[in-house]
Design a protein around this motif. Sequence first.
Motif, PDB file in Angstrom:
ATOM      1  N   TYR A  43      -2.456   4.242  -4.456  1.00 49.18           N
ATOM      2  CA  TYR A  43      -3.863   4.473  -4.092  1.00 49.18           C
ATOM      3  C   TYR A  43      -4.727   3.264  -4.435  1.00 49.18           C
ATOM      4  O   TYR A  43      -5.648   2.919  -3.701  1.00 49.18           O
ATOM      5  N   GLU A  44      -4.413   2.619  -5.555  1.00 49.38           N
ATOM      6  CA  GLU A  44      -5.148   1.402  -5.930  1.00 49.38           C
ATOM      7  C   GLU A  44      -4.862   0.279  -4.937  1.00 49.38           C
ATOM      8  O   GLU A  44      -5.778  -0.458  -4.524  1.00 49.38           O
ATOM      9  N   VAL A  45      -3.593   0.134  -4.536  1.00 53.54           N
ATOM     10  CA  VAL A  45      -3.231  -0.896  -3.552  1.00 53.54           C
ATOM     11  C   VAL A  45      -3.949  -0.632  -2.228  1.00 53.54           C
ATOM     12  O   VAL A  45      -4.478  -1.552  -1.597  1.00 53.54           O
ATOM     13  N   LYS A  46      -3.974   0.637  -1.804  1.00 54.87           N
ATOM     14  CA  LYS A  46      -4.653   0.997  -0.560  1.00 54.87           C
ATOM     15  C   LYS A  46      -6.138   0.678  -0.646  1.00 54.87           C
ATOM     16  O   LYS A  46      -6.729   0.153   0.315  1.00 54.87           O
ATOM     17  N   ARG A  47      -6.760   0.963  -1.776  1.00 52.30           N
ATOM     18  CA  ARG A  47      -8.189   0.660  -1.953  1.00 52.30           C
ATOM     19  C   ARG A  47      -8.439  -0.845  -1.857  1.00 52.30           C
ATOM     20  O   ARG A  47      -9.389  -1.283  -1.191  1.00 52.30           O
ATOM     21  N   ARG A  48      -7.576  -1.617  -2.507  1.00 48.36           N
ATOM     22  CA  ARG A  48      -7.737  -3.074  -2.459  1.00 48.36           C
ATOM     23  C   ARG A  48      -7.606  -3.605  -1.034  1.00 48.36           C
ATOM     24  O   ARG A  48      -8.401  -4.436  -0.578  1.00 48.36           O
TER      25      ARG A  48
END
Length: 792
Positions: A43-48
């Motif tokens: 989810y953090e990678v997707k947000r970035r």
Amino acid sequence: MNFYEKSLNTLELSAVLQMLANEAVAESAKASAQELLPSDDKYEVKRRLDETSAAKTMMVVRGSPSFSGIKDIRPSLNRADLGGTLNTRELLDIARVLQCSRLVKGYVADDTVGKTSIDYLFSALHSNRFLEEKISSSITGEDELADSASSELANIRRKIRATGAKVRDSLQKIISSPSYAKALQEPIITMRSDRFVVPVKAEYKGAIPGLVHDISASGATLFIEPMAAVKANNELRELAAKEKAEIERILAELSSDCAEHSDDIASDFSLLVKLDLIFAKAKLSYKLNCIEPELREEGIVLRRARHPLLDPAKAVPISLELGEAFDTLVITGPNTGGKTVTLKTIGLLNLMAQCGLHIPVDDGSGVPVFRHILADIGDEQSIEQNLSTFSAHMTNIVNILQECDDHSLLLFDELGAGTDPTEGAALAIAIIEHARQLGATIAATTHYAELKVYATTENGIQNASCEFDVETLRPTYKLLVGIPGKSNAFAISGRLGLEAEIIEDAKRRVGTQNASFEATIEKLEQTRLMLERDRDEAAKKLREAEENAKKAAFLRAELAVRLEKADDKSRKEAERIIAEARQTAEETFAELDEMRRKANEAEEAQAVNEARSELRRKLNESTEKLKSQRPQVPKEEKISSRDAVKGDVVEIISMGVKAEVVDVNSDGTLSLKAGIMTVKAKQSEVYLLEGKEAKIKQKKTYSAGTTVRATAVAPEIDLRGMESIEAVAAAELYIDSAVMAKMKTVTIIHGKGTGTLRAAVQQMLKRNKAVKSYRLGRYGEGETGVTVVELK
């Protein structure tokens, strides 16, 4: 440093982060870029990635926001919070952050892009224009405050200027006086210890009473403050002290204001640095021609992937899939053929994606989120640590196997190399099997034939090779998935000039099983090349078929539009004709009613009735034609069965009129006679009529559907709606009939329009011997829309 961090360096992530830092503006953003680490949270990678894509979209519409001049003001804010007074430089830095915050917040004022994933960062900016302008208007430069910083400061500086002028005036009188000329070293006013003084010769020190503030190095000059200037100089010292105190008070007040809003200012600074980093990612994405990859649950899919550190003009893209149909890829091929670059490309692109960076691939590419990306690449032999190549590799492999799990990507370069080939190959297979049991995704390079056989026979493992051109002795750097690399040692040696006898002896010494395997690989390679040629040919034909289909669709659409326009044009033309006919009838009926009232003789009454009957008949015919008219598809092009010759009957295509061929001219054109009209036309402009169509009806007409009778000729003819040639022929026929009926004056109605029909009719009248004169109609007769003709 754990082995994961070591792998990040091995895969050269730091070089990519340096490229990212170069795109950032603020020093703090540059530092953040170099410290960026991959995330293992999907989810953090997707947000970035979404943030980078949003910034990229914004840059297309609005350009990049300005982050110039931002400095880390957090230490200054901390000192202000503790009650400290900030200097002018620190306050200007804070004002610059406030200004940048205000401008960046206004960057998204218009809603041209719509909602994005970084809108919350812009809306979180506070911006404090009052404090920004208060600092900017108070401090005009580094170490300089404006007079307008406070009314007290302005008053003090005004007094300082007045007192200074007073001191200079008094000293000017001294240096200008002839009585003091001998005593002065030079007639100038200078400063010593912040006080105005004059240079006096040592031997005349008693000539000018005052205080000595300095002596020159030679002792020949004394710098004396005359008694007349002492009081004014004292006032200046007092005013300077007041000015300093007021400046310190202003700076303390500004520092206190900053302390009151320190949390908001520090928050704005952090947000600006974060936005600067996000937009730096977007700029790097444009620079490397990158896209946002799809985040997959499992399996790497790379389409035309390029290593970001290689020259884009020279780098050969690779395409591969790993982690779905098979979890291990064994890559073989010659040295410097691109095997190591392939491993680094796989690892580095995954790391970039997990950092929130777009990756240089084509559409359809995707990567999963790995917990560990571990790489053993390169030769790390060390004399100092007593490590051979094999030992160095094995040390790395031990560390890799200790850290790897089912969310790990393992990259092995020359697995099992540096020791006995048989043992090395067996060890390599065992290592791969152990890592597979742990659930890892693996890519490994090797030269061992045993690993090629292993990859061919074992489920879940796929061969791949880096192509090598034996003719040029150069690698092509193309990755071929599904095909093991063929050993090219014999072919390369032969190309380099090694004797054939030696090469044949070497071939005989190769084991039968190994030779058979190499022969099989060679056959596979030949089959692959043949299939690639067939595929390229099929793709070419498919492209041609698609182009032809597009052209056919375009032509169909164009034809449909033309047919629709032709239908519409025919309908409008019919409506125009009937409207004109009705209008003409109404006007004529009115004229006839007037004529009937005035007519006394029976012959005139008979003529009126006949004309009226004729007009009604024409009107009814026009109405019937409009009712029966249907949209017509344009007729197919008429092609004659042979060229027309003298005596043939043809149809003039442009007019739809039948004509007889009078003669065939030397230049191939035809002399045609249509009624009383003689024209010339090319063979392509006529259609040969044969059989019943070749008969020409002998019918004299001067307007559509009206037979000319010598006993009843109308006083006017209406040519509106006709082509020029048709109208001239009808007008000539009408003139002949009018002469036979012994009429003296007739009217030709041609309409106003563009004047083309009027000019053609009047040209005919000039040539006609039966015409005495002609003129345009007067008011009430139709004006320029009619020509009145007087006959002989």
